[in-house]
Design a protein around this motif. Structure first.
Motif, mmCIF file in Angstrom:
data_model
loop_
_atom_site.group_PDB
_atom_site.id
_atom_site.type_symbol
_atom_site.label_atom_id
_atom_site.label_comp_id
_atom_site.label_asym_id
_atom_site.label_seq_id
_atom_site.Cartn_x
_atom_site.Cartn_y
_atom_site.Cartn_z
ATOM 1 N N THR A 120 0.875 -1.181 0.000
ATOM 2 C CA THR A 120 0.000 0.000 0.000
ATOM 3 C C THR A 120 0.905 1.221 0.000
ATOM 4 O OG1 THR A 120 -1.674 -1.183 1.245
ATOM 5 C CG2 THR A 120 -1.803 1.221 1.298
ATOM 6 N N VAL A 121 0.581 2.185 -0.874
ATOM 7 C CA VAL A 121 1.417 3.397 -0.926
ATOM 8 C C VAL A 121 0.542 4.638 -0.771
ATOM 9 C CG1 VAL A 121 3.219 2.433 -2.400
ATOM 10 C CG2 VAL A 121 1.251 3.513 -3.463
ATOM 11 N N GLU A 122 1.162 5.687 -0.227
ATOM 12 C CA GLU A 122 0.544 7.013 -0.230
ATOM 13 C C GLU A 122 1.499 7.928 -0.990
ATOM 14 O OE1 GLU A 122 -2.064 7.853 3.680
ATOM 15 O OE2 GLU A 122 0.100 7.760 3.997
ATOM 16 N N ILE A 123 0.944 8.619 -1.980
ATOM 17 C CA ILE A 123 1.781 9.443 -2.858
ATOM 18 C C ILE A 123 1.208 10.856 -2.918
ATOM 19 C CG2 ILE A 123 2.465 9.747 -5.281
ATOM 20 C CD1 ILE A 123 2.605 6.686 -5.440
ATOM 21 N N ALA A 124 2.088 11.835 -2.675
ATOM 22 C CA ALA A 124 1.623 13.229 -2.711
ATOM 23 C C ALA A 124 1.737 13.773 -4.125
ATOM 24 C CB ALA A 124 2.466 14.060 -1.764
ATOM 25 N N GLY A 149 -2.382 6.377 -11.518
ATOM 26 C CA GLY A 149 -3.223 6.192 -12.712
ATOM 27 C C GLY A 149 -2.423 6.141 -13.988
ATOM 28 N N MET A 150 -1.253 5.554 -13.924
ATOM 29 C CA MET A 150 -0.395 5.501 -15.110
ATOM 30 C C MET A 150 0.442 4.222 -15.002
ATOM 31 S SD MET A 150 2.190 8.566 -15.927
ATOM 32 C CE MET A 150 3.916 8.269 -16.161
ATOM 33 N N ALA A 151 0.473 3.438 -16.078
ATOM 34 C CA ALA A 151 1.183 2.157 -15.988
ATOM 35 C C ALA A 151 2.382 2.125 -16.925
ATOM 36 C CB ALA A 151 0.226 1.020 -16.325
ATOM 37 N N GLY A 196 1.013 -8.816 -5.608
ATOM 38 C CA GLY A 196 1.799 -9.267 -6.760
ATOM 39 C C GLY A 196 2.610 -10.484 -6.370
ATOM 40 N N ASP A 197 3.384 -10.988 -7.353
ATOM 41 C CA ASP A 197 4.142 -12.214 -7.107
ATOM 42 C C ASP A 197 5.286 -12.017 -6.114
ATOM 43 O OD1 ASP A 197 2.613 -13.881 -8.505
ATOM 44 O OD2 ASP A 197 3.763 -13.757 -10.369
ATOM 45 N N GLY A 198 5.735 -10.810 -5.967
ATOM 46 C CA GLY A 198 6.796 -10.523 -4.996
ATOM 47 C C GLY A 198 6.562 -9.114 -4.471
ATOM 48 N N PRO A 199 7.334 -8.672 -3.460
ATOM 49 C CA PRO A 199 7.088 -7.352 -2.887
ATOM 50 C C PRO A 199 7.306 -6.210 -3.881
ATOM 51 C CG PRO A 199 9.083 -8.333 -1.974
ATOM 52 C CD PRO A 199 8.405 -9.395 -2.769
ATOM 53 N N CYS A 200 8.240 -6.390 -4.815
ATOM 54 C CA CYS A 200 8.500 -5.298 -5.762
ATOM 55 C C CYS A 200 7.369 -5.187 -6.772
ATOM 56 C CB CYS A 200 9.850 -5.493 -6.454
ATOM 57 S SG CYS A 200 11.199 -5.267 -5.293
ATOM 58 N N GLU A 201 6.910 -6.345 -7.276
ATOM 59 C CA GLU A 201 5.783 -6.277 -8.217
ATOM 60 C C GLU A 201 4.573 -5.635 -7.533
ATOM 61 O OE1 GLU A 201 3.752 -9.807 -9.608
ATOM 62 O OE2 GLU A 201 3.251 -8.813 -11.473
ATOM 63 N N ALA A 202 4.338 -6.029 -6.275
ATOM 64 C CA ALA A 202 3.183 -5.484 -5.557
ATOM 65 C C ALA A 202 3.296 -3.965 -5.426
ATOM 66 C CB ALA A 202 3.082 -6.136 -4.183
ATOM 67 N N VAL A 203 4.498 -3.481 -5.117
ATOM 68 C CA VAL A 203 4.638 -2.034 -4.907
ATOM 69 C C VAL A 203 4.532 -1.282 -6.237
ATOM 70 C CG1 VAL A 203 7.151 -1.661 -4.970
ATOM 71 C CG2 VAL A 203 5.750 -0.375 -3.392
ATOM 72 N N PHE A 204 5.051 -1.864 -7.317
ATOM 73 C CA PHE A 204 4.932 -1.197 -8.621
ATOM 74 C C PHE A 204 3.448 -1.057 -9.006
ATOM 75 C CE2 PHE A 204 9.312 -3.068 -9.962
ATOM 76 C CZ PHE A 204 9.950 -2.074 -9.233
ATOM 77 N N LEU A 205 2.696 -2.147 -8.784
ATOM 78 C CA LEU A 205 1.275 -2.107 -9.138
ATOM 79 C C LEU A 205 0.521 -1.115 -8.253
ATOM 80 C CD1 LEU A 205 0.639 -5.926 -9.714
ATOM 81 C CD2 LEU A 205 0.685 -4.115 -11.454
ATOM 82 N N ALA A 224 13.167 0.365 -4.558
ATOM 83 C CA ALA A 224 12.524 -0.009 -5.834
ATOM 84 C C ALA A 224 11.346 0.915 -6.117
ATOM 85 C CB ALA A 224 12.061 -1.466 -5.766
ATOM 86 N N ALA A 225 10.554 1.178 -5.075
ATOM 87 C CA ALA A 225 9.374 2.036 -5.256
ATOM 88 C C ALA A 225 9.800 3.435 -5.704
ATOM 89 C CB ALA A 225 8.598 2.119 -3.947
#
Ligand code: KIV
Ligand code: ZN
Length: 511
Positions: free
Chosen positions: A408-412, A440-442, A424-433, A487-488
């Motif tokens: 879970t992220v909070e972004i200003a 709102g941008m992939a 996600g499959d790992g912590p990095c994939e989860a944070v990227f998603l 990574a995030a």
């Protein structure tokens, strides 16, 4: 009497055109200033006809960089040469570098031209460039595989038309060092008028021989060498500047030549390029790799402690590499930080120091020992950071050996707080998603690398991310003791760059 070797840096042209190494305008200008500090004699800024971006970069660098010669590349035709000259309009010391392939392989399969036609084109192109610029370099592309008698004729045509520099590229990295050396001897002795012309090397590394062939060229009479920082370049790369220059420095006994480079700027140049392109050098890379001066074996350590020369032919300090000693900690102040940065070769402005200090104190809260590598990581982020459009305020990451990870992220953003959660499959994939949901941008991750940025159990992780947004690749890099956080932040940095560029393009579009 030792003769000077002119260093022609093509990091921003041959290096930049290789996959994964592209840079934006501001990044190219930053790199150009560093190359100026390093003391290169000629800086090839780009290939203006290739794209509007290349044109703008050459134009901006030509206007800003005043000491070195600024070169622009052009094929041997009027459009290219005129465009190169236009880009060089504001240069203090301009050079047009024009090239045309001369090997039978290129003539037959690529150009579909006869030898006579090529000879005529060389004379015309060099003459046209000379009518605009006094300093003209000609390169017979694939010289290394060109019939020698014909190569002599091509070089002669270029010299007669006014070329001041003749560059003999081993375009496909095919030559052995002694063969390349002989080519220079032949051209020097068989082409009339060579006393007024500088010979230049340009080697590619397809067989891992680029530095060896470059030195062969120097032994054969070249007095200019073309090379790139970290050896970046087409395919396996170009001759690495740092390796060529240090070989010349260390082996003066057999190479009676010198360069005017400021060696202590070599390591900062290498670090900056890594930062800008996201392309790291391998640990055992000569001169600038992290292990280049690390002694592991007991016998070696013992020898170095008794007398460094036993196992060290250059000291890390010579090339500006910081030592591994612990320098600063939690209680160190702003003044100590500024002093340490100055020792590392960085004179920080007040806003840069403020930014670096804020990151330093955050890191020192979480990490007992702060090493020079940590400081370099901070300063590169601090110096290069764009106005952050999105900035990570908090991150929660849960991972387990079984089942998916979640984040879970909070972004200003502009006074607003955006939240995103994902698994996600790992912590990095989860944070990227989670980041993608929040902003709102992939993007599509095309490269992801983690290195330890310093020593010890609390070593910081250096994460480099390359991601594609709307068809263009952007890089991000972050150093933190928390790998997922690094990574995030690296991914967010790449997204910020993509967004920043999109805004610039929108602003430039006519309304
Ligand atoms: O490798 C090459 O032949 C080149 C020329 C354009 C000089 O890069
Ligand atoms: Zn090349």
């Amino acid at each position: 009497m030792a003769e000077k070797i002119h260093i022609f840096d093509t990091t921003l042209r041959d290096g930049e055109q290789s996959p994964g190494c592209s840079m934006r305008l501001a990044e190219k200008i930053k790199m150009a200033h560093q190359l100026d500090r390093l003391g290169v004699d000629i800086l090839e800024a780009g290939f203006p006809i290739a794209s509007q971006g290349d044109f703008e970069a050459v134009k901006a660098i030509a206007a800003e960089i005043r000491r070195p010669i600024v070169a622009a590349l052009a094929r041997a035709n009027q459009l290219d040469i005129d465009r190169a000259w236009e880009a060089l309009a504001d240069a203090a010391r301009p050079r047009i570098h024009t090239f045309l392939a001369t090997s039978d392989i290129h003539l037959q399969y690529k150009l579909h031209k006869t030898r006579a036609e090529i000879l005529q084109m060389i004379g015309w192109a060099v003459g046209h460039a000379k009518s605009k610029c006094n300093d003209v370099e000609f390169s017979p592309e694939d010289a290394g595989r060109t019939d020698r008698t014909y190569l002599v004729e091509c070089c002669h045509a270029a010299v007669e038309a006014g070329a001041t520099v003749l560059n003999l590229p081993d375009t496909v990295g095919y030559c052995l060092a002694n063969e390349y050396e002989q080519m220079f001897r032949d051209i020097k002795t068989r082409v009339p008028g060579m006393d007024k012309v500088v010979l230049s090397t340009h080697s590619h590394n397809d067989l891992g021989l680029a530095v060896a062939t470059t030195l062969g060229g120097v032994r054969g009479g070249a007095r200019q060498v073309e090379c790139t920082i970290n050896g970046i370049g087409e395919r396996a790369g170009n001759a690495a500047l740092e390796e060529v220059v240090m070989a010349i420095y260390v082996r003066q006994d057999v190479l009676p030549v010198y360069t005017d480079l400021h060696f202590e700027e070599i390591y900062p140049s290498s670090c900056l390029l890594t930062e800008l392109t996201g392309v790291a050098v391998q640990r055992n890379k000569a001169i600038v790799g992290r292990n280049a001066f690390a002694h592991e074996a007991g016998i070696h350590q013992d020898g170095v402690l008794k007398k460094a020369i036993t196992y060290e032919i250059i000291t890390p300090q010579t090339v500006g590499m910081p030592s591994n000693s612990i320098v600063l900690g939690k209680h160190s102040g702003r003044h100590a930080l500024a002093k340490r940065y100055a020792d590392l070769g960085y004179q920080l402005s007040k806003p840069e120091l403020d930014r670096a200090y804020a990151q330093f104190t955050q890191l020192a809260d979480r990490k007992k020992n702060i090493y020079d590598e940590d400081l370099l990581g901070i300063v590169h982020e601090g110096l290069l950071a764009l106005a952050e459009i999105y900035s990570l305020k908090s991150l929660q990451s849960i991972t387990a050996t079984q089942g998916p990870s979640s984040a879970t992220v909070e972004i200003a953003n502009n006074g607003q707080m955006l939240c995103g959660s994902a698994s996600g499959d790992g912590p990095c994939e989860a944070v990227f998603l989670a980041i993608e949901r929040a902003i709102g941008m992939a993007g599509e991750i095309t490269d992801f690398a983690v290195h330890s940025a310093s020593a010890g159990a609390d070593a910081a992780a250096e994460v480099q991310v390359r991601a594609r947004f709307a068809g263009r690749e952007f890089t991000g890099r972050w150093v933190s003791p928390n790998t997922v956080e690094a990574a995030a932040r690296a991914y967010l940095q790449a997204a910020n760059k993509a967004l920043y560029e999109r805004k610039l393009m929108e602003a430039a579009r006519p309304s």
